[in-house]
Design a protein around this motif. Structure first.
Motif, PDB file in Angstrom:
ATOM      1  N   HIS A  55       6.871  -8.051   5.300  1.00 45.44           N
ATOM      2  CA  HIS A  55       6.671  -6.775   5.423  1.00 45.44           C
ATOM      3  C   HIS A  55       7.455  -6.068   6.458  1.00 45.44           C
ATOM      4  O   HIS A  55       7.789  -5.031   6.157  1.00 45.44           O
ATOM      5  N   THR A  74       4.240  -9.285  -1.067  1.00 45.18           N
ATOM      6  CA  THR A  74       3.096  -9.204  -1.910  1.00 45.18           C
ATOM      7  C   THR A  74       2.713 -10.535  -2.148  1.00 45.18           C
ATOM      8  O   THR A  74       1.414 -10.762  -2.152  1.00 45.18           O
ATOM      9  N   GLY A 143       2.304  -4.644  -3.344  1.00 45.96           N
ATOM     10  CA  GLY A 143       0.928  -4.928  -2.891  1.00 45.96           C
ATOM     11  C   GLY A 143       0.429  -5.459  -3.977  1.00 45.96           C
ATOM     12  O   GLY A 143       0.854  -5.864  -5.132  1.00 45.96           O
ATOM     13  N   THR A 172      -4.996  -1.340  -3.672  1.00 42.43           N
ATOM     14  CA  THR A 172      -3.921  -2.057  -3.483  1.00 42.43           C
ATOM     15  C   THR A 172      -3.889  -2.675  -2.024  1.00 42.43           C
ATOM     16  O   THR A 172      -4.066  -1.970  -1.235  1.00 42.43           O
ATOM     17  N   TRP A 174      -2.347  -5.334   1.102  1.00 39.71           N
ATOM     18  CA  TRP A 174      -1.331  -5.961   1.515  1.00 39.71           C
ATOM     19  C   TRP A 174      -1.592  -6.207   3.056  1.00 39.71           C
ATOM     20  O   TRP A 174      -2.778  -5.747   3.658  1.00 39.71           O
ATOM     21  N   GLN A 193      -5.567   0.212   0.042  1.00 42.75           N
ATOM     22  CA  GLN A 193      -5.149   1.630   0.082  1.00 42.75           C
ATOM     23  C   GLN A 193      -5.440   2.037  -1.389  1.00 42.75           C
ATOM     24  O   GLN A 193      -5.295   1.099  -2.198  1.00 42.75           O
ATOM     25  N   PRO A 195      -4.355   3.452  -4.473  1.00 38.01           N
ATOM     26  CA  PRO A 195      -3.031   3.830  -5.288  1.00 38.01           C
ATOM     27  C   PRO A 195      -3.038   5.089  -6.136  1.00 38.01           C
ATOM     28  O   PRO A 195      -1.731   5.556  -6.244  1.00 38.01           O
ATOM     29  N   HIS A 201       4.106   3.666  -0.124  1.00 37.92           N
ATOM     30  CA  HIS A 201       3.952   2.993   1.099  1.00 37.92           C
ATOM     31  C   HIS A 201       5.345   2.992   1.601  1.00 37.92           C
ATOM     32  O   HIS A 201       6.439   2.628   1.078  1.00 37.92           O
ATOM     33  N   TYR A 208       8.102   2.488  -0.954  1.00 37.43           N
ATOM     34  CA  TYR A 208       7.677   1.439  -2.064  1.00 37.43           C
ATOM     35  C   TYR A 208       6.756   2.163  -2.899  1.00 37.43           C
ATOM     36  O   TYR A 208       5.657   2.610  -2.277  1.00 37.43           O
ATOM     37  N   LEU A 210       3.389   1.482  -5.036  1.00 41.65           N
ATOM     38  CA  LEU A 210       2.472   0.625  -4.873  1.00 41.65           C
ATOM     39  C   LEU A 210       2.206   0.081  -6.341  1.00 41.65           C
ATOM     40  O   LEU A 210       2.117   0.944  -7.417  1.00 41.65           O
ATOM     41  N   GLU A 212      -0.398  -1.088  -9.171  1.00 40.82           N
ATOM     42  CA  GLU A 212      -1.874  -0.497  -9.423  1.00 40.82           C
ATOM     43  C   GLU A 212      -2.446  -1.177 -10.711  1.00 40.82           C
ATOM     44  O   GLU A 212      -1.441  -1.322 -11.563  1.00 40.82           O
TER      45      GLU A 212
END
Length: 546
Positions: A55, A74, A143, A172, A174, A193, A195, A201, A208, A210, A212
Motif C-alpha cells: 500500500h 489487494t 481493494g 471495499t 484493504w 469504504q 465504493p 482512494h 486509484y 476502487l 466494487e
C-alpha cells in the motif's frame, strides 16, 4: 511528512523515505514468507506486512510500480482476510479490534447510516449469483469487494423502510500501515469504504479507482428472504406477507435521485424484480440517476383495495423520507408494474369517476349508513386522484382488461379461501349488510357466489373492473407497454394474460417478447426497460416494436 511503513532511520536522528520500488520488493518478499509460513500467526503477520508495504508503494511515481503495488496490496489484503475469516463472515466495528492473533484498527469510510455500528463482512465473490441468473455486475480496481451487512436498525422511523432480512451494502476492503497521526496507536488499519459514495482512494499523488461489486449484496439479500413462500400464502389469506407489507428501499435514500417504484403481481413478491433491479444497479449511469424501491403487498384483495394499500405504503414512505415534501426525488417518479401490479400502477395515476362507484352502488356515498371507519375506507377505495410526482409507468404483462385465467379453478379456489382475510372487504361487507338496497345486483351476486378478491376482480366481466379499466393515466404521464407471447398459446398471450388484454392504447412504446408471464425476467424486456430509463426525462421519439 509522516513516516509510515516505508521509512528508515539514518541513526543520526534523521528519517529518510524508502523508495516505492524498494517497498514493493519488501512486500513481495513478505508475500513469499506468507506462502512458506508454517503457523497461522506467522502467515497473518506476513500477509499483513505484505499488504501495508505494498500500500505504501502505491504512492510511487513509476507507472509499473504503482500498478504492481496496487495489485499486490489487494491480493495480500484478501489473503489476510481469508486467513482470519476461515470461510465465515467476520464481524467488525470501528476502533481497535482483535482479528486472528493481531490487533488492528478498523476505519469505516463513507459507509451508510443504514448499516449498524457493527457489521459482518464477506467477500463478494463468495456470494452465489444464482438468484440473479448468474449476472454479476462488478468493476475491477483497488481493494477487495465485500458485502457489508447488518440487522436493520430499530430506533429510527426510516428503519421500517429497510428489509427485515437485514441491510446489505457494497464495501471495499484493504489494509494500511498506521497513519502516524496518533503516536499511541501503532495498530495497522483495516479500511472498509463505501465504493458508491467514495469510489476512489488517494495514496500520495496517485488516485486509484476502487473495485466494487454491486450485485453481491442484492444476491445475498435474495438468498435470505422467505418472500417466495409467503407470497403464495398471502394470496389465500396468510397473515405473514401482510406483516411484511410496505415499501422497502433497495438503496440508501438519496433526495436527489429519481425513485423507481416496482409493484409485483398476484401471488408475487419483489423477487420478480431481481434481474431487472440488478441490471439497473449494474449500469453505473442509471444507478447514479435512480434509486430502486420495492413494494410488498398482500395480493388477496380486489384491484381498488390494492391500489389503496399501495398508495398508503407510498405515502408512509414519503412521510418518513421527505416530510416537508420538497425533495427533488418527489418529481419524475417511475412506476414499474408486473401483472396486476401494472394495473395498480395505472390506477395510481388515474382519476376516479362516478362510473366506478356506480358499478358497485346504486346510492350516493353520503347516503350510506355504517361505521365511520368503514365509510372512510370505502371513500378512499372509490375516490382517488393521480399520485403526485409520477410521470412514467412501465407496464409488464399487465392484464389491463382482465385475465380469463381468473375464471379457472385457481380463481374460484382463491375466491373461496381469501375473502375472509381481507380487512377492507370485511368493512365493505358490513356496509353492504347495513345498506342492502344500495348495492348493485351484480355485485351482490358476486358476494354470494364467491366473494370479491384479487383474482375475481381480474375476471374480464367483473363490473367494477369493467369500469376502472377505462381509467387511463393522467395527461402528462407517459406509459410504455411490454407484453409476452408464448408459442402455441391461443389466443396469443403469455399463458395468463392474452396479448389483446395487455396492450394499452396510447403507449409511448410497445414491445412484444417471446416469454411466459414472467416478463420481467426476459432479457429483451430488461434491455427495453433500461432504454426507457435512459431516455426518461429527455425528449425522444416514440418507437413501437411489432
Amino acid at each position: 511528512m509522516a513516516c509510515l511503513s516505508g521509512c528508515a532511520s539514518t541513526g543520526a536522528g534523521h528519517v529518510v523515505s524508502v523508495s516505492a520500488e524498494a517497498l514493493l520488493e519488501k512486500a513481495q518478499a513478505r508475500e513469499m514468507e506468507a506462502i512458506r509460513a508454517q503457523s497461522a500467526q506467522a502467515q497473518e503477520e506476513a500477509w499483513l506486512h505484505c499488504a501495508t508495504l505494498a500500500h505504501d508503494a502505491m504512492a510511487g511515481e513509476q507507472a509499473a510500480t504503482k500498478t504492481a503495488a496496487g495489485l499486490l496490496a489487494t491480493q495480500c489484503s484478501r489473503a489476510f482476510f481469508d486467513l482470519v475469516a476461515q470461510g465465515a463472515p467476520v464481524q467488525v466495528k470501528a476502533g481497535r479490534l482483535l482479528l486472528g492473533a493481531l490487533t488492528l484498527r478498523v476505519e469505516f469510510r463513507g459507509m451508510p447510516d443504514s448499516l449498524a455500528k457493527s457489521v459482518y463482512l464477506e467477500p463478494a465473490d463468495q456470494v452465489s449469483m444464482g438468484p440473479l441468473g448468474g449476472a454479476r455486475h462488478h468493476r475491477a480496481g483497488f481493494g477487495v469487494p465485500m458485502v457489508a451487512f447488518s440487522l436493520p436498525c430499530p430506533d429510527r422511523p426510516i428503519c421500517r423502510l429497510y428489509t427485515p432480512e437485514g441491510v446489505f451494502r457494497p464495501a471495499t476492503l484493504w489494509l494500511e500501515a498506521p497513519s502516524g497521526r496518533d503516536p499511541h496507536d501503532d495498530a495497522p488499519v483495516l479500511v472498509v469504504q463505501n465504493p458508491l459514495l467514495r469510489p476512489g482512494h488517494i495514496d500520495g499523488p496517485n488516485r486509484y479507482a476502487l473495485a466494487e461489486d454491486v450485485s453481491a449484496p442484492f444476491a445475498q439479500l435474495l438468498e435470505r428472504t422467505r418472500l417466495k413462500r409467503l407470497a403464495w400464502w398471502g394470496m389465500i389469506g396468510g397473515a405473514e406477507i401482510g406483516k411484511r407489507s410496505g415499501l422497502f428501499l433497495l438503496d440508501d435514500y438519496d433526495p436527489n435521485k429519481t425513485p423507481i417504484i416496482m409493484i409485483h403481481g398476484v401471488a408475487g413478491s419483489p423477487l420478480i424484480w431481481a434481474r431487472l433491479s440488478n441490471a439497473i444497479m449494474g449500469d453505473a449511469d442509471l444507478h447514479r440517476r435512480y434509486q430502486i424501491w420495492h413494494v410488498v403487498y398482500q395480493s388477496n384483495a380486489p384491484l381498488l383495495v390494492e391500489r389503496y394499500r399501495v398508495q398508503h405504503y407510498m405515502d408512509d414512505a414519503w412521510r418518513v423520507l421527505d416530510p416537508g415534501g420538497h425533495a427533488p426525488a418527489r418529481q419524475g417518479v417511475v412506476l414499474v408494474g408486473h401483472s396486476m401490479g401494472g394495473v395498480i400502477a395505472r390506477l395510481l395515476c388515474a382519476q376516479s369517476t362516478p362510473d366506478v362507484w356506480n358499478a358497485a352502488f346504486t346510492a350516493p356515498m353520503d347516503s350510506l349508513h355504517s361505521d365511520a371507519d368503514d365509510l372512510a375506507t370505502l371513500k378512499h377505495v372509490f375516490e382517488f386522484k393521480p399520485y403526485a410526482g409520477v410521470d412514467e409507468i412501465i407496464f409488464m404483462a399487465a392484464p389491463q382488461r382482465g385475465s380469463p385465467a381468473a375464471d379457472g379453478l385457481l380463481g374460484r379456489l382463491v375466491g373461496l379461501l381469501a375473502w375472509r382475510h381481507i380487512e377492507e372487504m370485511a368493512g365493505i361487507m358490513r356496509i353492504a349488510t347495513e345498506n342492502p338496497s344500495a348495492i348493485q345486483p351484480a355485485i351482490e351476486s358476486i358476494f354470494q357466489a364467491g366473494h370479491i378478491t384479487s383474482i375475481t376482480s381480474l375476471r374480464p366481466d367483473e363490473p367494477v373492473s369493467l369500469a376502472d379499466e377505462k381509467l387511463m393515466p393522467a395527461p402528462g404521464v407517459r406509459y410504455d407497454t411490454i407484453a409476452g407471447v408464448m408459442r402455441g398459446v391461443k389466443p396469443p398471450g403469455d399463458g395468463y394474460v392474452p396479448l389483446s388484454n395487455a396492450l394499452l392504447p396510447g403507449s409511448a412504446t410497445t414491445l412484444i417478447v417471446h416469454s411466459d408471464h414472467k416478463v420481467p425476467n426476459n432479457p429483451e424486456a430488461i434491455v427495453d426497460v433500461l432504454k426507457i430509463l435512459r431516455e426518461h426525462g429527455h425528449p425522444h421519439d416514440v418507437v413501437s416494436a411489432p
